[in-house]
Scaffold this motif. Sequence first.
Motif, short mmCIF file in Angstrom:
data_model
loop_
_atom_site.label_atom_id
_atom_site.label_comp_id
_atom_site.label_asym_id
_atom_site.label_seq_id
_atom_site.Cartn_x
_atom_site.Cartn_y
_atom_site.Cartn_z
N GLY A 195 17.57 52.48 62.05
CA GLY A 195 16.35 51.83 62.52
C GLY A 195 16.08 52.00 63.99
N TRP A 196 16.92 52.74 64.71
CA TRP A 196 16.73 52.94 66.14
C TRP A 196 16.00 54.26 66.39
N PRO A 197 15.00 54.28 67.28
CA PRO A 197 14.60 53.23 68.22
C PRO A 197 13.47 52.33 67.71
N GLY A 198 13.26 52.27 66.42
CA GLY A 198 12.21 51.42 65.86
C GLY A 198 12.55 49.95 65.93
N PRO A 199 11.74 49.11 65.28
CA PRO A 199 11.89 47.66 65.41
C PRO A 199 12.95 47.04 64.50
N ASP A 200 13.52 47.83 63.57
CA ASP A 200 14.39 47.23 62.55
C ASP A 200 15.87 47.44 62.80
N TRP A 201 16.25 47.91 63.98
CA TRP A 201 17.64 48.26 64.22
C TRP A 201 18.57 47.06 64.16
N ARG A 202 18.07 45.86 64.41
CA ARG A 202 18.93 44.68 64.42
C ARG A 202 19.51 44.36 63.05
N GLN A 203 18.94 44.94 62.00
CA GLN A 203 19.50 44.77 60.67
C GLN A 203 20.82 45.53 60.51
N ARG A 204 21.00 46.58 61.32
CA ARG A 204 22.13 47.48 61.09
C ARG A 204 23.02 47.72 62.30
N LEU A 205 22.56 47.31 63.47
CA LEU A 205 23.33 47.52 64.69
C LEU A 205 23.51 46.19 65.43
N VAL A 206 24.59 46.08 66.19
CA VAL A 206 24.87 44.89 66.98
C VAL A 206 24.11 44.98 68.30
N ALA A 207 23.46 43.90 68.69
CA ALA A 207 22.75 43.87 69.97
C ALA A 207 23.75 43.72 71.12
N ASP A 208 23.46 44.37 72.22
CA ASP A 208 24.29 44.24 73.42
C ASP A 208 24.10 42.83 73.98
N PRO A 209 25.18 42.05 74.14
CA PRO A 209 25.03 40.68 74.64
C PRO A 209 24.38 40.61 76.02
N TYR A 210 24.53 41.68 76.82
CA TYR A 210 24.00 41.68 78.18
C TYR A 210 22.62 42.34 78.28
N GLN A 211 22.30 43.15 77.30
CA GLN A 211 20.97 43.78 77.22
C GLN A 211 20.49 43.67 75.78
N PRO A 212 20.12 42.48 75.34
CA PRO A 212 19.84 42.23 73.92
C PRO A 212 18.69 43.04 73.34
N GLN A 213 17.93 43.70 74.19
CA GLN A 213 16.85 44.56 73.69
C GLN A 213 17.38 45.93 73.26
N ARG A 214 18.68 46.16 73.47
CA ARG A 214 19.29 47.45 73.12
C ARG A 214 20.54 47.22 72.27
N PRO A 215 20.89 48.21 71.43
CA PRO A 215 22.13 48.10 70.65
C PRO A 215 23.37 48.22 71.54
N LEU A 216 24.42 47.55 71.12
CA LEU A 216 25.69 47.61 71.83
C LEU A 216 26.37 48.96 71.58
N ARG A 217 26.94 49.53 72.63
CA ARG A 217 27.70 50.77 72.51
C ARG A 217 29.18 50.47 72.68
N GLN A 218 30.00 51.14 71.91
CA GLN A 218 31.44 50.94 71.97
C GLN A 218 31.97 51.46 73.30
#
Length: 245
Positions: free
Chosen positions: A64-87
Motif C-alpha cells: 500500500g505504499w506510498p498510497g493511503p492504505d499502507w497502515r494496514q500492512r506496515l508499522v508506522a514510525d513512532p517518530y514520523q507517524p506519516q511514514r512507515p518504520l524502517r528496520q
Amino acid sequence: MGVLVIEQWTQFAGLAVRRIDAGDGDSAGRAYAFVNPRPRITAQGAPDAYHPEDTGSGCLRDAGWPGPDWRQRLVADPYQPQRPLRQDAGGYPGYFVSTTALHDARFPRTSAAAYLDAGRVAYLALPQAWLAEDGAGAPGDFVVVHDRGSGRHSFGLIGDSGRDRAMGEVSERMASDLSGHRAEARSGRGAPAGPLLCVVFPGSRREPAWPLQTAVIRTRCQQLLRAFGGVAGLAPLAASVAGEE
C-alpha cells in the motif's frame, strides 16, 4: 472416520464455501473448505518483504505504499507517524516492518520479530470481512491446504487478514510446500499449480497461538485431518468440495 457430510454454507468473493462434518459428534471433526482457483502468494510479515526502493521479496504496491492504505500492512514510525518504520537492526536494515494479524506478544509491535515470516511460516491469509462472519475462525486457527495440481499439501495457520485480502492467499513458505520449489511473491516464482483446496478448522486456535514449532503445527493438523481420512482423503475431499462428485 465417520460419514462425511459436505454441505453448501455460503458464497464469498465468488467462491463456494462448504461445511464439512465427519458425523461423529466431535467438534474436532468439523471444518469448512473452499477451492481457490487462482492462488496468490504473499510476502507479508517477512523481514525482507518491502523496501523503499521496491527491492524486497514482495512488491511495494502490495504493502500500500506510498498510497493511503499502507497502515494496514506496515508499522508506522513512532517518530514520523506519516511514514512507515524502517528496520535499523537485524539482517534487513532499511526494510519496512511488515505486519501480520497473528503475532508474537513477547516482542513490541515495532519489531519485525513479532510477525510471521512469510518465507518461513506456512500460513493462509483471509479477508477481514470473511473472518467477521460467525464460524469463519480467527488468526491462529489451523488450516490444511492441498494443491490439486501437484498433489502436495501444507499444514499451517490462519496467519493474516485485511480489508483488501484475496480469499485464500498463501505465504511464500506455504506456496513452497505446495509447489516443491522455493516461492517468491514478487516474481510469482514457485507458485502452486492450483487450484487449491483450503480446509479451515475454526476454533482450533491454541493459547498462546504463536509462536508454535513447525512440528507442533504438523501434528495438530494431522490430528484434525484424521476425521476426514487424513492426507489420503484430501484429493477426494477436494473433488467433493469442488462439486465434482
